[in-house]
Design a protein around this motif. Structure first.
Motif, PDB file in Angstrom:
ATOM      1  N   GLY A  12     -14.626  17.985  45.615  1.00  0.00           N
ATOM      2  CA  GLY A  12     -14.534  17.223  46.568  1.00  0.00           C
ATOM      3  C   GLY A  12     -15.587  16.579  47.432  1.00  0.00           C
ATOM      4  O   GLY A  12     -15.552  15.635  47.808  1.00  0.00           O
ATOM      5  N   GLY A  13     -16.522  17.547  47.966  1.00  0.00           N
ATOM      6  CA  GLY A  13     -17.742  16.935  48.575  1.00  0.00           C
ATOM      7  C   GLY A  13     -18.538  16.002  47.664  1.00  0.00           C
ATOM      8  O   GLY A  13     -19.011  15.130  48.549  1.00  0.00           O
ATOM      9  N   ALA A  14     -18.775  16.502  46.589  1.00  0.00           N
ATOM     10  CA  ALA A  14     -19.507  15.575  45.692  1.00  0.00           C
ATOM     11  C   ALA A  14     -18.942  14.297  45.385  1.00  0.00           C
ATOM     12  O   ALA A  14     -19.659  13.186  45.512  1.00  0.00           O
ATOM     13  CB  ALA A  14     -19.716  16.356  44.220  1.00  0.00           C
ATOM     14  N   LEU A  15     -17.632  14.391  45.434  1.00  0.00           N
ATOM     15  CA  LEU A  15     -16.849  13.041  45.027  1.00  0.00           C
ATOM     16  C   LEU A  15     -17.042  12.123  46.179  1.00  0.00           C
ATOM     17  O   LEU A  15     -17.265  10.948  46.233  1.00  0.00           O
ATOM     18  CB  LEU A  15     -15.331  13.348  44.764  1.00  0.00           C
ATOM     19  CG  LEU A  15     -14.492  12.188  44.647  1.00  0.00           C
ATOM     20  CD1 LEU A  15     -14.782  11.353  43.192  1.00  0.00           C
ATOM     21  CD2 LEU A  15     -13.005  12.484  44.293  1.00  0.00           C
ATOM     22  N   ALA A  16     -16.759  12.608  47.602  1.00  0.00           N
ATOM     23  CA  ALA A  16     -16.848  11.895  48.761  1.00  0.00           C
ATOM     24  C   ALA A  16     -18.371  11.187  48.632  1.00  0.00           C
ATOM     25  O   ALA A  16     -18.424  10.319  49.269  1.00  0.00           O
ATOM     26  CB  ALA A  16     -16.571  12.705  49.877  1.00  0.00           C
TER      27      ALA A  16
END
Length: 322
Positions: A47-51
């Protein structure tokens, strides 16, 4: 001379107005959040990488990732309009949308919409070797971490126990997240724990490096029964060697991880996010091994809720759907 001064004043006034409007447009940003899960699972790093990837590749969009209790809570956050997008297990997303299955006594969350099916989430059942637990039936009377409250993991734990003739009343239940499961197993405060996440997951790696552990298998017979009974479950195997001390493949259940959103989110924004996901998904593969399983070929797997109009437009544009 007066005409020149008047012209100058008009030019300056027009420039000021244009500058104000230009600045306003340039400064206008769209903020979107992704509810993920606990820091010890797969949702959080992906999720952090996608954000970050979306923020870098969609002009005017600022995306942040936040921790949560995962699937069911994430659906509820969208239902209450408290978050724009989230990760959630396919099975619990469907139950939340339809008020069926484990959530048959709740109100349906009808504003859930799909963006993409990401990767398979595997149900890990971890126990310390010292506990003597080798089968699901051995969990009876044991101290068991079943996931955070309102998580998909807790729902998975209840279903699997029920399939083996057990209920939460037959075990000493601890509603704790992945990191807490890991720490309490390491400290000897619980005997076993459930974790639904893409393998390898950091919390289980942590357990394996500090304690002798086992992954408890589900029998092939029970897997077949559950796959036949419950939509969005599938048979899988946790390969040998992914975790220290796990030297044989372990039969398990899996369910797709979905990226979902609020139906009210702008179709333009969702279209741009969907496009960015598939054009830059290689970034996610660098963050976690499950990133390589995020493919267009499985983009709609287990999608038990309607697609958001923006995502649907993108998939139609590339010919994935008609």
């Amino acid at each position: 001379m007066l005409r020149n001064k008047t012209t100058l004043v008009l030019v300056l006034a027009i420039s000021l107005v244009v500058g104000i409007f230009s600045f306003g447009f340039a400064a206008e940003k769209q903020f979107v959040a992704i509810a993920t899960g606990g820091t010890g699972g797969t949702y959080y790093p992906l999720g952090g990488a996608l954000a970050q990837m979306l923020s870098n590749n969609v002009e005017g969009l600022i995306v942040t990732a936040m921790t949560s209790n995962a699937s069911i809570e994430n659906c509820n956050l969208i239902g209450r309009g408290q978050i724009e997008t989230a990760f959630s297990q396919a099975n619990t997303t469907y139950w939340c949308y339809t008020a069926t299955g484990m959530l048959k006594d709740t109100q349906p969350i009808t504003n859930l919409r799909g963006i993409a099916s990401l990767y398979p989430e595997t149900i890990h059942i971890v126990a310390t070797k010292a506990s003597g637990i080798k089968t699901i039936e051995d969990l009876k009377g044991k101290r068991v971490g079943v996931g955070a409250p309102n998580s998909g993991t807790a729902a998975d734990a209840e279903i699997i126990l029920k399939a083996h003739g057990l209920t939460f009343d037959d075990v000493k239940v601890e509603y704790i997240d992945f990191n807490e499961v890991a720490q309490r197993l390491i400290d000897g405060q619980i005997d076993a724990g459930f974790t639904t996440a893409g393998y390898p997951t950091s919390s289980i790696i942590d357990i394996a490096t500090k304690r002798d552990m086992v992954l408890v298998p589900i029998s092939e017979e029970k897997i077949k029964e559950l796959v036949a009974e419950i939509p969005y479950y599938g048979a899988t195997v946790i390969p040998a060697g992914f975790y220290k001390g796990v030297d044989e493949p372990v039969p398990a259940l899996a369910t797709p991880a979905l990226w979902i959103c609020d139906a009210k989110l702008s179709p333009t924004v969702v279209y741009k996010m969907t496009k960015a996901l598939w054009e830059h998904r290689d970034i996610l593969a660098k963050v976690h091994s499950q990133g390589k399983n995020i493919t267009l070929a499985t983009a709609l797997n287990g999608m038990g809720v309607p697609l958001h109009l923006g995502a649907e437009l993108y998939y139609k544009e590339i010919g994935l759907i008609k």
